[in-house]
Each structure stands twice: as C-alpha cells, then as structure tokens.
Motif scaffolding. Structure first.
Motif, PDB file in Angstrom:
ATOM      1  N   GLN A 253       0.788  -1.027  -0.109  1.00 12.67           N
ATOM      2  CA  GLN A 253       0.576   0.224   0.268  1.00 12.67           C
ATOM      3  C   GLN A 253       1.189   1.566   0.116  1.00 12.67           C
ATOM      4  N   GLN A 254       2.120   1.603   0.973  1.00 11.61           N
ATOM      5  CA  GLN A 254       2.813   2.149   0.680  1.00 11.61           C
ATOM      6  C   GLN A 254       3.723   2.399  -0.393  1.00 11.61           C
ATOM      7  N   LEU A 255       3.181   1.480  -1.475  1.00  7.89           N
ATOM      8  CA  LEU A 255       4.556   1.236  -2.693  1.00  7.89           C
ATOM      9  C   LEU A 255       3.013   2.173  -3.806  1.00  7.89           C
ATOM     10  N   ALA A 256       2.022   1.731  -3.469  1.00  4.09           N
ATOM     11  CA  ALA A 256       0.771   2.514  -4.703  1.00  4.09           C
ATOM     12  C   ALA A 256       0.973   3.186  -4.020  1.00  4.09           C
ATOM     13  N   ALA A 257       0.777   4.522  -2.423  1.00  4.46           N
ATOM     14  CA  ALA A 257       0.587   5.666  -2.757  1.00  4.46           C
ATOM     15  C   ALA A 257       1.587   6.549  -3.195  1.00  4.46           C
ATOM     16  N   ALA A 258       2.751   5.428  -4.261  1.00  3.58           N
ATOM     17  CA  ALA A 258       3.810   6.992  -4.967  1.00  3.58           C
ATOM     18  C   ALA A 258       2.692   7.089  -6.136  1.00  3.58           C
ATOM     19  N   ALA A 259       2.443   5.911  -6.262  1.00  4.22           N
ATOM     20  CA  ALA A 259       1.511   6.020  -7.916  1.00  4.22           C
ATOM     21  C   ALA A 259       1.488   7.528  -8.545  1.00  4.22           C
ATOM     22  N   GLY A 260       2.125   7.935  -9.613  1.00  4.00           N
ATOM     23  CA  GLY A 260       2.227   8.475 -10.569  1.00  4.00           C
ATOM     24  C   GLY A 260       3.658   9.417 -10.079  1.00  4.00           C
TER      25      GLY A 260
ATOM     26  N   ALA B 250       8.276  -4.330 -13.471  1.00  2.20           N
ATOM     27  CA  ALA B 250       8.624  -2.336 -12.808  1.00  2.20           C
ATOM     28  C   ALA B 250      10.348  -3.336 -11.038  1.00  2.20           C
ATOM     29  N   MET B 251       9.409  -3.919 -10.745  1.00  5.45           N
ATOM     30  CA  MET B 251       9.790  -4.182  -9.611  1.00  5.45           C
ATOM     31  C   MET B 251      12.205  -4.543 -10.179  1.00  5.45           C
ATOM     32  N   LEU B 252      11.772  -5.064 -11.495  1.00  2.87           N
ATOM     33  CA  LEU B 252      13.152  -5.704 -11.687  1.00  2.87           C
ATOM     34  C   LEU B 252      13.417  -4.488 -12.390  1.00  2.87           C
ATOM     35  N   GLU B 253      13.384  -3.461 -12.946  1.00  5.86           N
ATOM     36  CA  GLU B 253      13.601  -2.593 -13.915  1.00  5.86           C
ATOM     37  C   GLU B 253      14.158  -1.400 -12.425  1.00  5.86           C
ATOM     38  N   ASP B 254      12.776  -1.630 -11.403  1.00  5.86           N
ATOM     39  CA  ASP B 254      12.968  -0.411 -10.312  1.00  5.86           C
ATOM     40  C   ASP B 254      14.769  -1.353  -9.690  1.00  5.86           C
ATOM     41  N   CYS B 255      15.394  -2.806  -9.416  1.00  4.83           N
ATOM     42  CA  CYS B 255      16.186  -2.968  -9.113  1.00  4.83           C
ATOM     43  C   CYS B 255      17.342  -2.462 -10.127  1.00  4.83           C
ATOM     44  N   GLN B 256      17.277  -2.270 -11.613  1.00  8.15           N
ATOM     45  CA  GLN B 256      17.892  -1.558 -12.021  1.00  8.15           C
ATOM     46  C   GLN B 256      18.675  -0.533 -12.027  1.00  8.15           C
ATOM     47  N   GLN B 257      17.683   1.241 -11.988  1.00 10.14           N
ATOM     48  CA  GLN B 257      17.850   2.049 -11.776  1.00 10.14           C
ATOM     49  C   GLN B 257      18.091   2.397  -9.728  1.00 10.14           C
TER      50      GLN B 257
ATOM     51  N   SER C 239       5.887   7.596  -9.311  1.00  8.17           N
ATOM     52  CA  SER C 239       7.404   6.310  -8.936  1.00  8.17           C
ATOM     53  C   SER C 239       6.678   5.405 -10.279  1.00  8.17           C
ATOM     54  N   LYS C 240       7.283   4.629 -11.169  1.00  7.90           N
ATOM     55  CA  LYS C 240       7.017   3.595 -11.783  1.00  7.90           C
ATOM     56  C   LYS C 240       6.587   2.495 -11.481  1.00  7.90           C
ATOM     57  N   LEU C 241       7.089   2.061 -10.196  1.00  6.88           N
ATOM     58  CA  LEU C 241       6.703   0.854 -10.059  1.00  6.88           C
ATOM     59  C   LEU C 241       5.243   1.137  -8.889  1.00  6.88           C
ATOM     60  N   GLY C 242       4.620   2.080  -8.252  1.00  6.38           N
ATOM     61  CA  GLY C 242       3.750   2.013  -7.401  1.00  6.38           C
ATOM     62  C   GLY C 242       2.765   2.478  -8.891  1.00  6.38           C
ATOM     63  N   THR C 243       3.312   2.808 -10.021  1.00  4.74           N
ATOM     64  CA  THR C 243       2.302   3.015 -11.551  1.00  4.74           C
ATOM     65  C   THR C 243       1.998   1.888 -11.664  1.00  4.74           C
ATOM     66  N   ALA C 244       2.906   1.109 -11.979  1.00  4.72           N
ATOM     67  CA  ALA C 244       2.081  -0.567 -12.541  1.00  4.72           C
ATOM     68  C   ALA C 244       2.329  -1.350 -11.482  1.00  4.72           C
ATOM     69  N   MET C 245       2.133  -1.195 -10.111  1.00  8.15           N
ATOM     70  CA  MET C 245       1.400  -2.373  -9.777  1.00  8.15           C
ATOM     71  C   MET C 245      -0.585  -2.004 -10.158  1.00  8.15           C
TER      72      MET C 245
END
Length: 506
Positions: free
Chosen positions: A120-127, A210-217, A129-135
């Motif tokens: 839920q905390q990750l999702a709150a960053a949607a917009g 999206a999490m894999l991409e986040d790891c790379q970033q 955060s690419k990960l938060g949006t992709a979820m």
C-alpha cells in the motif's frame, strides 16, 4: 550430467461434478502424469563474478529480496533465474492482497499484514513512481460467499475474528445487500457475503517487471552510472543454476550457472519457487527438499465480460477457498490431492472472480498435482467455467476453445504442511531459502524479504518496520512488530518445515 527426457504423459480423463452448493468442485484424473526433472549440463565456461549476495529466482519473492538489498544496503547483488520473471506462479494469479481469507492463527498472518501495508505504501507513490503506477493497485475489497446455513455461520465467525484482529472495513452482507453489491451474482436463497473493504489487488506480472526495472535503476544510482553499466547488480536471466557450494573459511558460497560461476561473499537466498526443492536437494543431499516443495498447477482465465453482464465490483470467492489458508490444513501431498492414490490425482476447482484494472474478467481457479506440466488444459478450463457459471450465469456457454489463448497457467510452489520455508538452510552455511508460498507470494513477498535477510545478514527488523512507517505499530507497517515476525520465523524455519514433512510421512 545428462538431461532426463520423459515421454509426454497420456491425456487424463476427468469426471466433473456440476452446480452443487457450497462444495468445491473436484475434477478427477484417472491416470497419473510423470514428474519431469530437468538436469542441465555444466559448460566449460571460465567466467567468474563476485558479488555480496546472490538471489536465485526472479519471481516476486526473489525480486522483493533483491530490491530490498539494493534499496536499503550498499551490497552488490546477483539476480539469477533459469528463465524470465513470472515464469512460475507470480504472473499467473489474480494478484489478491487480501486478509479476508487468511487465518490469524497461522504463522503467515503477520507476514500478510506487514506485506499488505508495504504494498500500500508503494502504491501511494503512484504517479511519482513507475513501480507504484505499474502495480495497478485497486482497493476494491474482497467478498467471501456463503451459500448454505453452515457456511453462513462460518462467515459470521470469520467476520468476528477479523474484526478482533483490527482489520478495517469488515462488513457482513445480507442476501439483499449482497445482491445490491454484486448484481451479476445468482446465488441460492439465504446466501450471505463477507465484504472486507480494505482488501486490494495488484497486477502481479506488471509489478514484477517494474520491480526488476526498479532494481536496475537503484543499482545504477548507487554506482553513479546508467542501468546498463553498473557493477552493483549482476543480472543473469536465462541462466539455470546447476550448482551451489559453500566455500568454507568465510569465503562465501559459489553458485554455478550454465554460463558462469558467481561467488557470493555474504550469502545466497534461494527463492526459485518450486524449483528451489530440486536445487536444495542436490546441494544438501537431502531428498526431503523435493518432497517438501512440489509443483501444483493452477489455471486462471482472462476474458472480456459477456454482453449485458453487470460489472463485478469486488474480488470474490466462494468460502470453501479459505481451506487452503487454514492453520489446521497442514496436509500431505496425498490429502491435498483429495486423498487420491498415485494413479488418480484430483483437480480442485473453486470459484473466484474479479475485474482487472483494464476491465477484463479474471476467473478461477484450479489446483492440481500434475508434475511439471505448465500448459493450459481445455478440460480444466471447461470445469472452471462450469463452476463459475453457477455463480455468474452470464458466463454460461463460453467454451474452453474461446479462452485457451488468454488462459494463465503457473506452477504454485506447494509446501507440505501449508507453510513456506523461510530461513537458513541446515547443512549449507551462508545459504537461506524463501520458498513454498504457493499462491501467496504477492501477499507475503515484502515481509518475507525482510525476514529472510534478517536471518541471513542480520538486517534490523525493527529498523525495517520504522522505514515502512510501522515502527510505532502504525497502519503503514501493518501494526506488526519485529517480535511477531521473529515468532513466525520459528514456525517457518526450514528445519521445522523438514521435520513436519518427516512427521507427516510416518
């Protein structure tokens, strides 16, 4: 070593029981299927790499572990997988982040609460955060369906239990309220529902990539370079691991793939889903690992809603689905397959349905022990649709042939005893395992990463809770303390899970 080849198994015959309420639908095999063990040959490559931690498996558990390491430490990471992300169970599920169907008496309960808060905390960053949006976080609630007087009594007890645990938004629905909430349903007179408004769902496959991409970033940022030019993350996809060997004298653990050797100075996390059992059996010489973790195939159907069908607003399932999450359901392979003999496996068909963020229907589900076969089966698809049409009559008449192309199939990592193994592997210094979550990888993943890295590296669970906003018992951390996680760890410890297997075999 040589690859083990098996002949294609004979097509099973199924017997299907029709629309009776409330029981789960069973589909029986009249013939067994062979389990295929894939053994890869080690090449002569001399490529060598050194990292701090190697993570084997890029499903949601492995990705949560890798991401936590890259986000919260300065350690370098190798992420290795025989295939691509979502090759197992992660990409084949409905993405439920639910508490409604879970058992507070289970050791997995604190992991579920904490993981839900972390998602839920990750999702709150949607917009932002690419990960938060992709979820594609949807807090659309969960709805358990009771279709008999006995089930209604169970539903009432479950509602009281969830309320006692402080789960928000728990509401019992009368037959009239249930019909108003979900007009597409057609249920027997007297049916009730249990709505948990705070439950949610995510897109598991999109989340994983999206999490894999986040790891790379994260790795690139730590190294001050681009995602493709960093030594902080070694990404080895399409690289089956064929060897795992502690080096002794504090030198770490050597992981051998078909392409390279990787020395992990501080340790290895095996998070390869059901394939973890084969790898650990080979590394430890304990065949119990292959017996403890077994492939359990599941089908999930995706389709456009039929014309005229009212929209499904919640995620829903029949109450009998909760048997898979009961603390009293510690069961062996045989009992999980319906007390069937080795020549007759059962397929459990249980109704679930939800609407994805893109508007498609996701209809399930099936559970069966069918070896390592991960292809869609038209007969099982028809059985799922037959069961679903008992609840959603608009689905009647849709054939398996119309759905084969969009059906998701995955191998759930079923664990004998019904609980995952999370912790240090006996007899393998520097190696930890996080596997056996079956259909709960998404729901338990973030907290599992916290727990296994605490055990392997000593990462501070209390600090992790504070970072998640839950250090003071607040809602952002699920209200779960480090002590509660450590208590759960005792039950999930690999030696405890192997002991439960031995006890079940006696």
């Amino acid at each position: 070593m040589h690859a083990l080849h098996t002949k294609p198994p004979p097509r099973p015959h199924y017997g299907v029981r029709c629309c009776t309420f409330p029981s789960t639908l069973f589909v029986s095999h009249s013939s067994s299927r062979r389990s295929a063990c894939i053994v890869a040959a080690v090449g002569s490559s001399s490529a060598q790499d050194t990292v701090d931690v190697a993570v084997i498996g890029s499903g949601i558990i492995g990705l949560c572990v890798a991401r936590k390491l890259l986000q919260d430490t300065q350690l370098s990471v190798a992420l290795l997988d025989a295939k691509q992300p979502c090759a197992g169970a992660t990409g084949a599920g409905q993405g439920y982040i639910w508490l409604a169907h879970r058992d507070p008496a289970s050791p997995s309960w604190p992991l579920a609460r904490r993981s839900k808060a972390m998602w839920q905390q990750l999702a709150a960053a949607a917009g932002s955060s690419k990960l938060g949006t992709a979820m594609e976080w949807q807090e659309n609630g969960s709805l358990l369906l009771a279709t008999s007087a006995d089930e209604v009594a169970q539903l009432q007890a479950r509602a009281a239990m969830l309320q006692q645990q402080g789960v928000p938004g728990v509401v019992l629905l009368s037959p009239r309220e249930l019909k108003m909430a979900e007009p597409a349903l057609k249920l027997p007179t007297g049916s009730h529902g249990l709505l948990v408004k705070s439950d949610a769902q995510i897109n598991g496959k999109q989340t994983a990539f999206a999490m894999l991409e986040d790891c790379q970033q994260l790795a690139a940022a730590a190294a001050g370079g681009s995602a493709g030019q960093t030594s902080q993350l070694l990404l080895g996809l399409q690289e089956p691991v064929v060897g795992l060997q502690p080096l002794g004298d504090g030198a770490g653990v050597e992981v051998t793939t078909q392409k390279r050797r990787v020395r992990a100075r501080q340790g290895v996390v095996v998070a390869a889903g059901v394939w973890s059992g084969q790898l650990l059996a080979a590394a430890t010489g304990q065949q119990g690992w292959q017996q403890l973790l077994q492939p359990r195939r599941g089908h999930l159907l995706e389709m456009q809603p039929p014309a005229g069908m009212p929209r499904i607003h919640t995620g829903m399932m029949e109450l009998s689905y909760t048997q898979h999450y009961s603390s009293s359901s510690e069961q062996s392979h045989g009992t999980a397959a319906g007390n069937s003999s080795s020549s007759s496996k059962a397929v459990h068909i249980t109704f679930t349905a939800t609407t994805s963020a893109s508007g498609t229907l996701l209809i399930g589900s099936s559970r069966e022990f069918s070896g390592w076969e991960a292809l869609p089966d038209a007969v099982i698809i028809d059985a799922i649709m037959q069961r679903a049409s008992c609840f959603l009559p608009h689905l009647s008449g849709i054939s398996a042939q119309q759905l084969l192309a969009t059906t998701r199939v995955g191998l759930r990592p079923f664990a004998v005893g019904g609980l995952p193994s999370v912790g240090l592997v006996p007899g393998l210094p520097g190696v930890a395992v996080a596997a056996g979550h079956e259909g709960s990888g998404l729901c338990l993943g973030p907290a599992t990463a916290d727990l296994v890295l605490h055990q392997l590296l000593g990462l501070d669970l209390a600090a992790a809770a504070a970072a998640a906003g839950g250090g003071g018992g607040g809602e952002a951390g699920g209200g779960v303390t480090a002590d509660e996680l450590l208590a759960a760890a005792k039950e999930l410890a690999p030696e405890r899970r192997l002991a439960s297997l031995a006890a079940a075999s006696r």
